[in-house]
Scaffold this active site. Sequence first.
Site, short mmCIF file in Angstrom:
data_model
loop_
_atom_site.label_atom_id
_atom_site.label_comp_id
_atom_site.label_asym_id
_atom_site.label_seq_id
_atom_site.Cartn_x
_atom_site.Cartn_y
_atom_site.Cartn_z
N ASP A 149 0.82 -1.20 0.00
CA ASP A 149 0.00 0.00 0.00
C ASP A 149 0.87 1.26 0.00
O ASP A 149 0.82 2.05 0.92
CB ASP A 149 -0.92 0.00 1.23
CG ASP A 149 -1.93 1.12 1.20
OD1 ASP A 149 -2.26 1.60 0.11
OD2 ASP A 149 -2.39 1.51 2.29
N LEU A 150 1.66 1.42 -1.04
CA LEU A 150 2.52 2.61 -1.11
C LEU A 150 1.77 3.78 -1.67
O LEU A 150 0.96 3.69 -2.51
CB LEU A 150 3.73 2.35 -2.01
CG LEU A 150 4.81 1.47 -1.38
CD1 LEU A 150 5.95 1.27 -2.37
CD2 LEU A 150 5.34 2.07 -0.11
#
Length: 150
Positions: A149-150
């Site tokens: 989840d960047l």
Amino acid sequence: LKSVIYRATWRGTQVVAKTTPKLTISRSGTTFDFSGRDRMAVKADGTMPDANDELAGAEEELVHELKLLSTLRHPDLVMFLGACVDHQPPLVLSEFMEGGDLERYYMARAKKLGNFYRPPIPQLLTWSSAVARALAFLHGCTRPIVHRDL
């Protein structure tokens, strides 16, 4: 797991308090409550999952994540401070990051400018380097960690 995030004070320090969705059991099956909108969990074959299996899976996922987070220390990662899992919903405390995450920062700047935000190259390099260091640390762990989840 989806979560709800609050800013809080813990032992005189600003922190982020994260809670998981509330799991309830109804006559029609297991329901996750997301901000007042109920969504039913349904198996791939269209049948309702067993509530105990669903709860056990959610608990296992939470315990696994907490064990992992408690072992990680790096200057470019938000620090995990602790968790309370003996009441519902569980609560996870982490370091408060002034200004929020990068996505929110970008959105706020774009709104203020009334246009797409393009940071100065030196700032962009600073942020990129911090992200690269953090990912190198995570990927270099004995059991590599992939951040999804960047």
